[in-house]
Design an enzyme around this catalytic site. Sequence first.
Site, PDB file in Angstrom:
ATOM      1  N   LYS A   1      42.325  30.748  32.251  1.00  0.00           N
ATOM      2  CA  LYS A   1      42.049  29.879  33.409  1.00  0.00           C
ATOM      3  C   LYS A   1      40.867  28.956  33.131  1.00  0.00           C
ATOM      4  O   LYS A   1      39.860  29.394  32.593  1.00  0.00           O
ATOM      5  CB  LYS A   1      41.718  30.740  34.636  1.00  0.00           C
TER       6      LYS A   1
ATOM      7  N   THR B   1      34.988  29.055  46.759  1.00  0.00           N
ATOM      8  CA  THR B   1      35.919  29.509  45.715  1.00  0.00           C
ATOM      9  C   THR B   1      35.841  31.028  45.516  1.00  0.00           C
ATOM     10  O   THR B   1      36.175  31.535  44.444  1.00  0.00           O
ATOM     11  CB  THR B   1      35.593  28.813  44.374  1.00  0.00           C
TER      12      THR B   1
ATOM     13  N   GLY C   1      37.091  34.465  45.292  1.00  0.00           N
ATOM     14  CA  GLY C   1      38.416  35.101  45.199  1.00  0.00           C
ATOM     15  C   GLY C   1      39.524  34.238  44.630  1.00  0.00           C
ATOM     16  O   GLY C   1      40.701  34.593  44.738  1.00  0.00           O
ATOM     17  N   THR C   2      39.171  33.136  43.964  1.00  0.00           N
ATOM     18  CA  THR C   2      40.230  32.273  43.408  1.00  0.00           C
ATOM     19  C   THR C   2      41.082  33.009  42.371  1.00  0.00           C
ATOM     20  O   THR C   2      42.298  32.895  42.356  1.00  0.00           O
ATOM     21  CB  THR C   2      39.630  31.017  42.741  1.00  0.00           C
ATOM     22  N   GLY C   3      40.408  33.779  41.503  1.00  0.00           N
ATOM     23  CA  GLY C   3      41.128  34.477  40.434  1.00  0.00           C
ATOM     24  C   GLY C   3      42.050  35.559  40.994  1.00  0.00           C
ATOM     25  O   GLY C   3      43.188  35.724  40.531  1.00  0.00           O
ATOM     26  N   CYS C   4      41.556  36.284  42.005  1.00  0.00           N
ATOM     27  CA  CYS C   4      42.370  37.336  42.631  1.00  0.00           C
ATOM     28  C   CYS C   4      43.593  36.712  43.297  1.00  0.00           C
ATOM     29  O   CYS C   4      44.722  37.210  43.202  1.00  0.00           O
ATOM     30  CB  CYS C   4      41.552  38.087  43.687  1.00  0.00           C
TER      31      CYS C   4
HETATM   32  N1  LIG Z   1      37.307  23.785  42.098  1.00  0.00           N
HETATM   33  C1  LIG Z   1      38.570  24.041  41.744  1.00  0.00           C
HETATM   34  N2  LIG Z   1      39.555  23.156  42.010  1.00  0.00           N
HETATM   35  C2  LIG Z   1      40.839  23.418  41.666  1.00  0.00           C
HETATM   36  N3  LIG Z   1      41.223  24.559  41.055  1.00  0.00           N
HETATM   37  C3  LIG Z   1      40.289  25.465  40.752  1.00  0.00           C
HETATM   38  C4  LIG Z   1      38.910  25.277  41.077  1.00  0.00           C
HETATM   39  N4  LIG Z   1      38.210  26.375  40.663  1.00  0.00           N
HETATM   40  C5  LIG Z   1      39.113  27.210  40.122  1.00  0.00           C
HETATM   41  N5  LIG Z   1      40.364  26.654  40.141  1.00  0.00           N
HETATM   42  C6  LIG Z   1      41.601  27.285  39.695  1.00  0.00           C
HETATM   43  O1  LIG Z   1      41.675  28.534  40.357  1.00  0.00           O
HETATM   44  C7  LIG Z   1      42.268  29.509  39.512  1.00  0.00           C
HETATM   45  C8  LIG Z   1      41.284  30.666  39.314  1.00  0.00           C
HETATM   46  O2  LIG Z   1      40.378  30.281  38.283  1.00  0.00           O
HETATM   47  P1  LIG Z   1      38.883  30.765  38.116  1.00  0.00           P
HETATM   48  O3  LIG Z   1      38.480  30.352  36.752  1.00  0.00           O
HETATM   49  O4  LIG Z   1      38.080  30.252  39.275  1.00  0.00           O
HETATM   50  O5  LIG Z   1      39.078  32.315  38.255  1.00  0.00           O
HETATM   51  P2  LIG Z   1      38.016  33.469  38.328  1.00  0.00           P
HETATM   52  O6  LIG Z   1      36.716  33.007  37.764  1.00  0.00           O
HETATM   53  O7  LIG Z   1      38.673  34.637  37.686  1.00  0.00           O
HETATM   54  O8  LIG Z   1      37.850  33.720  39.869  1.00  0.00           O
HETATM   55  P3  LIG Z   1      37.058  34.945  40.597  1.00  0.00           P
HETATM   56  O9  LIG Z   1      35.804  34.406  41.106  1.00  0.00           O
HETATM   57  O10 LIG Z   1      37.988  35.361  41.672  1.00  0.00           O
HETATM   58  O11 LIG Z   1      36.820  36.013  39.556  1.00  0.00           O
HETATM   59  C9  LIG Z   1      42.634  28.761  38.225  1.00  0.00           C
HETATM   60  O12 LIG Z   1      43.964  28.317  38.332  1.00  0.00           O
HETATM   61  C10 LIG Z   1      41.664  27.596  38.207  1.00  0.00           C
HETATM   62  O13 LIG Z   1      42.128  26.517  37.436  1.00  0.00           O
HETATM   63  C1  LIG Z   2      36.286  43.760  44.423  1.00  0.00           C
HETATM   64  C2  LIG Z   2      36.251  42.460  43.701  1.00  0.00           C
HETATM   65  N1  LIG Z   2      37.209  42.203  42.788  1.00  0.00           N
HETATM   66  C3  LIG Z   2      37.218  41.022  42.138  1.00  0.00           C
HETATM   67  C4  LIG Z   2      36.248  40.072  42.394  1.00  0.00           C
HETATM   68  C5  LIG Z   2      36.323  38.740  41.653  1.00  0.00           C
HETATM   69  O1  LIG Z   2      35.196  38.254  41.153  1.00  0.00           O
HETATM   70  C6  LIG Z   2      35.242  40.388  43.350  1.00  0.00           C
HETATM   71  N2  LIG Z   2      34.251  39.505  43.651  1.00  0.00           N
HETATM   72  N3  LIG Z   2      35.274  41.574  43.983  1.00  0.00           N
END
Ligand SMILES: Nc1ncnc2c1ncn2[C@@H]1O[C@H](COP(=O)(O)OP(=O)(O)OP(=O)(O)O)[C@@H](O)[C@H]1O
Ligand SMILES: Cc1ncc(CO)c(N)n1
Length: 269
Positions: free
Chosen positions: A174, A205, A207-210
């Site tokens: 990502k 943002t 929880g975007t990854g979840c």
């Molecule tokens: N500002 C943004 N605008 C558009 N898409 C975004 C943005 N930030 C993240 N994304 C997208 O959101 C998805 C999650 O990516 P990200 O790299 O933020 O995950 P993460 O760091 O694992 O998140 P988390 O904080 O939940 O652990 C990806 O598809 C990424 O391209």
């Molecule tokens: C419990 C939990 N899982 C995943 C994330 C993602 O960063 C978070 N902030 N908290």
Amino acid sequence: MFNALTIAGSDSCGGAGIQADLKAFSANGVYGMSVITAVTAQNTMGVFGIQDISPEIIKGQIDAIFDDIEVHGIKIGMVSKIESIKAVAQSLEKIKKLPYIVLDPVMVSKSRFKLLSEDATKTLIEELLPLSFLITPNIPEAEEITGRKISNIDDMKQAAKELHKMGPKNVLVKGGHLNGPATDIFYDSVNFSEIKGERIDTIHTHGTGCTLSSAIAANLAKGMEVLSAVTMGKNYVAKAIEKGFKLGKGVGPTHHFYELYRKAGILDE
Ligand SMILES: Nc1ncnc2c1ncn2[C@@H]1O[C@H](COP(=O)(O)OP(=O)(O)OP(=O)(O)O)[C@@H](O)[C@H]1O
Ligand SMILES: Cc1ncc(CO)c(N)n1
């Protein structure tokens, strides 16, 4: 009705973890179930404590579900300790016909709190990567697992290749943590696909990854092929980020039910 299971940690403020996963499952049309691996005391400003659930209860939750229910898709998120990772792997390995597993190798929260113990990365790689149909690391996670610095799309592709060698069938690196467009790299052992997205200018943002990994798991559970499941998941998270909102004093969550609220006339803009 298709279903999906999340194996992850609880986020008390509801933006990430189990709570985000269940919302994303519902919004993407599957019935959601959960195995809780840890409870975090967390809000929009940070993580203030973690209580890990015992390996016996982690196994007990997984067994209870699989003894009774045919599961169509699995998402694995935060599993913070070596013993918890082993409990998840041992329980899943026993299952004859495992559904597709999407592993989000959660390591650090947006607020920089460690959600994976320092000594547990090796166990995560050895025990969970080979079980996974798809892994969805962000850039810092991909760097930690491969030991390579990632600064651009070419680095993301190299990292995806190396991650693939560790056992998962497909890899999505990502790009949320790079500057410029939010482009993710998908690799299926033969082809690379650049899953493109515009960067949305927002601080909300959490929880975007979840959200992304759960939307993909829901799509796989419904029978979608992998590249469509990833592309639709990416479109879903983009909309959820675009409609992300202020909650508390810090980084607010993604919005899972914007379309539903809009249709019901409960607009919150
Ligand atoms: N500002 C943004 N605008 C558009 N898409 C975004 C943005 N930030 C993240 N994304 C997208 O959101 C998805 C999650 O990516 P990200 O790299 O933020 O995950 P993460 O760091 O694992 O998140 P988390 O904080 O939940 O652990 C990806 O598809 C990424 O391209
Ligand atoms: C419990 C939990 N899982 C995943 C994330 C993602 O960063 C978070 N902030 N908290």
